[in-house]
Design a protein around this motif. Structure first.
Motif, mmCIF file in Angstrom:
data_model
loop_
_atom_site.group_PDB
_atom_site.id
_atom_site.type_symbol
_atom_site.label_atom_id
_atom_site.label_comp_id
_atom_site.label_asym_id
_atom_site.label_seq_id
_atom_site.Cartn_x
_atom_site.Cartn_y
_atom_site.Cartn_z
ATOM 1 N N THR A 403 70.799 61.957 36.064
ATOM 2 C CA THR A 403 70.677 62.809 37.256
ATOM 3 C C THR A 403 71.691 62.380 38.307
ATOM 4 O O THR A 403 71.882 61.187 38.553
ATOM 5 C CB THR A 403 69.260 62.693 37.844
ATOM 6 N N ASP A 404 72.324 63.354 38.929
ATOM 7 C CA ASP A 404 73.262 63.081 40.016
ATOM 8 C C ASP A 404 72.479 62.637 41.248
ATOM 9 O O ASP A 404 71.597 63.351 41.730
ATOM 10 C CB ASP A 404 74.082 64.333 40.333
ATOM 11 N N SER A 405 72.810 61.478 41.773
ATOM 12 C CA SER A 405 72.023 60.906 42.871
ATOM 13 C C SER A 405 72.130 61.714 44.155
ATOM 14 O O SER A 405 71.211 61.723 44.964
ATOM 15 C CB SER A 405 72.465 59.465 43.129
ATOM 16 N N LEU A 406 73.227 62.405 44.378
ATOM 17 C CA LEU A 406 73.409 63.150 45.628
ATOM 18 C C LEU A 406 72.697 64.494 45.603
ATOM 19 O O LEU A 406 71.966 64.839 46.532
ATOM 20 C CB LEU A 406 74.904 63.363 45.903
ATOM 21 N N THR A 407 72.881 65.256 44.503
ATOM 22 C CA THR A 407 72.388 66.644 44.482
ATOM 23 C C THR A 407 71.061 66.806 43.764
ATOM 24 O O THR A 407 70.376 67.807 43.944
ATOM 25 C CB THR A 407 73.422 67.553 43.803
ATOM 26 N N GLY A 408 70.691 65.832 42.934
ATOM 27 C CA GLY A 408 69.421 65.947 42.219
ATOM 28 C C GLY A 408 69.502 66.765 40.951
ATOM 29 O O GLY A 408 68.504 66.904 40.232
ATOM 30 N N ILE A 409 70.648 67.335 40.622
ATOM 31 C CA ILE A 409 70.791 68.063 39.351
ATOM 32 C C ILE A 409 71.459 67.141 38.341
ATOM 33 O O ILE A 409 71.758 65.982 38.630
ATOM 34 C CB ILE A 409 71.609 69.357 39.554
ATOM 35 N N ALA A 410 71.704 67.656 37.120
ATOM 36 C CA ALA A 410 72.273 66.829 36.058
ATOM 37 C C ALA A 410 73.647 66.297 36.456
ATOM 38 O O ALA A 410 74.403 66.961 37.163
ATOM 39 C CB ALA A 410 72.364 67.633 34.765
ATOM 40 N N ASN A 411 73.942 65.070 36.004
ATOM 41 C CA ASN A 411 75.258 64.509 36.288
ATOM 42 C C ASN A 411 76.234 64.802 35.137
ATOM 43 O O ASN A 411 75.904 65.488 34.170
ATOM 44 C CB ASN A 411 75.154 63.009 36.556
ATOM 45 N N ARG A 412 77.447 64.260 35.240
ATOM 46 C CA ARG A 412 78.489 64.549 34.247
ATOM 47 C C ARG A 412 78.092 64.057 32.863
ATOM 48 O O ARG A 412 78.326 64.739 31.843
ATOM 49 C CB ARG A 412 79.795 63.901 34.695
ATOM 50 N N ARG A 413 77.450 62.926 32.815
ATOM 51 C CA ARG A 413 77.037 62.394 31.509
ATOM 52 C C ARG A 413 76.057 63.326 30.828
ATOM 53 O O ARG A 413 76.210 63.653 29.650
ATOM 54 C CB ARG A 413 76.414 61.014 31.719
#
Length: 576
Positions: A403-413
């Motif tokens: 999870t992307d820490s800033l936006t709360g959606i999925a991250n690049r991984r």
């Protein structure tokens, strides 16, 4: 630290017989909590007394200030009717523009008018009409009195259309609470004179004569400009100055306080003071309480605690001696039995009999040994349970790492893993796969103008739009990097993908997030769309390259638009 403890517990105390150790411990156990409780109770009682005074006195001064304001407004209201009356206006006009006989008649008329309005009130000390130069118009007034009134009016600040309240003392020592009010001609609004009304301080002091806060408290009205007492309770209407109190109140207000402070009087005695301003004046209603008188009750409690402590010491010493002897003798017998034990095996049990504390101690020893044995038996089960908890924690950690820490959606991984998985599934199912690549327009300019915190908030808002737009379980919205986002749309043709992209673009545009460095005036986005029928030769890099090319074409065509790449050539989509 360990050496000190070993010395005290294993060497020093071991030289003292058990019964004496018990006696001393009983005394300490009984006195230390009492001492601590006494100190805490003394402090809390003192704090509680101060809080009680703060609340009670605060409410009292507010009510007195309100009552004072009502009395002031009542006098101001009656004076306003007088200064605009036809008789007052006519008399002043004659005074300034008529003959000497007219001026004499005007003086007499104003004198009668003042007697008619204020002559029947026993609390009125003075009632004068002053001319523009602050001279008393009534010619029968003594010159010395007239000069004092004129000086008082000259020293008064600009009233700016409102009555001014102050304290006036005559040469004979008579003190009055004075209201000054400008008299204006109704025709041209020019200054015609000044109304001077002096009231006995007792007229106001009666408001709080019946208030008694106890603890030697005083209640009075003080002038915040010079600290002079205006009105006091009872017959105390001296001109005493409380400059230290006024300074303490000013410091408290400057530090953010509202209605309570502490200060030292001229004798270096500390007082607690509650205060409330009287609106439209420089006065404050103040209640002061000597801290020494307030703490008298607390000191009485402290003395009682000391007396109780002495009695407890005597009783506890006698009781501890008796109890120590009843314990030490049978305890020696129990120690002798335990010394015979040659093994640490927890299966060993102690024989016991009787009903005293030593019997209970023997029972507890056997119970403890049983529990330790059972604990060892169940240790493996506990280890297994901790292992399962660790696995769950690892699963949660895995979810956080995707999870992307800033936006709360999925991250690049998570995006890369999902795209690979959806590509394989699309090959197997022979159904189209769509990919949206989104970039926030002029985001660097937005960051430079509004700051990184605003930029982060903008990205979170965009991510929320993507999350709500991707409603199917197979859709995945992810932060691709920086201000770029991507959405995987499984089993979707180009028409549906373009519609989804257009809905996202319009939703971001309709937020109208201000962006002065954008030609649109608010935050917009450019979206590239790829929707193709994949095969075994298609790779994730190819999909990303096609979507990225469409997004950059959207930016080159003016931004704030959607462009479709069908896998062969690039076609412009909807734009605004």
């Amino acid at each position: 630290m360990k050496k000190t403890l070993d010395f005290l517990s294993l060497k020093l105390l071991r030289k003292i017989e058990i019964r004496y150790r018990l006696i001393n411990s009983f005394v300490l156990v009984s006195l230390v909590p009492l001492l601590i409780a006494g100190i805490v109770a003394y402090r809390e009682s003192s704090s509680a007394s101060q809080e009680k005074i703060r609340i009670f006195a605060g409410e009292v001064v507010k009510q007195v200030a309100q009552n004072m304001l009502q009395q002031i407004e009542k006098i101001e209201s009656s004076s306003e009717e007088l200064v605009v009356s036809e008789r007052m206006q006519g008399a002043l006009s004659a005074y300034y523009s008529g003959s000497e006989s007219d001026r004499a008649a005007a003086r007499a008329g104003m004198t009668r008018l003042m007697l008619e309005n204020y002559g029947s009130f026993e609390y009125i000390n003075q009632k004068y009409v002053l001319d523009r130069k602050h001279r008393i118009i009534d010619s029968q007034v003594f010159a010395q009195l007239g000069n004092g009134v004129a000086h008082f009016a000259d020293d008064a600040p600009d009233m700016k259309g409102r009555p001014y309240w102050g304290v006036y003392s005559t040469a004979a020592g008579q003190k009055s609470v004075v209201m000054l009010r400008d008299i204006l001609f109704k025709g041209n609004n020019r200054l015609a004179g000044t109304l001077f009304i002096g009231l006995k301080p007792t007229h106001f002091s009666r408001i709080f004569d019946s208030v008694d806060l106890g603890y030697g408290s005083r209640l009075f009205v003080v002038d915040s400009r010079d600290g002079r007492i205006v009105v006091s309770g009872g017959q105390d209407n001296s001109d005493a100055v409380e400059s230290g109190l006024v300074a303490a109140i000013a410091q408290t207000v400057a530090n953010g306080g509202k209605d309570f402070t502490s200060y030292q009087d001229g004798n270096k005695k500390k007082h607690l003071a509650a205060f409330a301003p009287i609106p439209h004046t420089d006065w404050m209603v103040v209640s002061t309480t000597p801290l020494n008188a307030l703490n008298a009750e607390v000191r009485s409690i402290r003395n009682k605690i000391i007396l109780i402590g002495v009695l407890c010491f005597i009783v506890s010493f006698a009781l501890s001696f008796i109890i120590a002897r009843s314990i030490s003798l049978p305890l020696k017998q129990l120690v002798g039995v335990m010394k015979e034990t040659k093994t640490g095996n927890y299966l060993i049990r102690m024989d016991y009999e009787g009903k005293d504390e030593i019997t209970v101690l023997s029972q507890r020893f056997n119970e403890m040994a049983s529990k330790v044995y059972q604990h060892n038996e169940h240790l493996e089960e506990q280890v297994a349970a901790r292992t399962r908890e660790l696995e769950l924690a690892n699963q949660k950690l895995e979810a956080l790492s995707a999870t992307d820490s800033l936006t709360g959606i999925a991250n690049r991984r998570r995006f890369d893993e999902a795209l690979t998985s959806e590509l394989r599934r699309a090959v197997r199912s022979q159904k189209p796969l769509a990919l949206l690549m989104l970039d926030v327009d002029f985001f660097k300019n937005y960051n430079d103008r509004y700051g990184h915190l605003a930029g982060d908030a903008c990205l979170r808002t965009v991510a929320q739009i993507l999350r709500t737009s991707s409603r199917r379980a197979t859709d995945l919205a992810a932060r691709y990097g920086g201000e770029e986002f991507s959405i995987i749309v499984a089993e979707s043709d180009s028409e549906r993908a373009i519609q989804l992209a257009e809905n996202i673009r319009a939703a971001i545009e309709n937020l109208h997030i201000p962006h002065e460095d954008s030609p649109f005036g608010f935050v917009t986005c450019s979206i590239g769309v790829i929707a193709v029928q994949v095969d075994d030769s298609m790779s994730t890099d190819t999909l990303l390259r096609l979507a990225d090319a469409a997004m950059y074409l959207a930016k080159s065509q003016g931004r704030n638009r959607v462009v479709l790449n069908d896998g062969n050539d690039i076609t412009g989509g909807s734009a605004v």
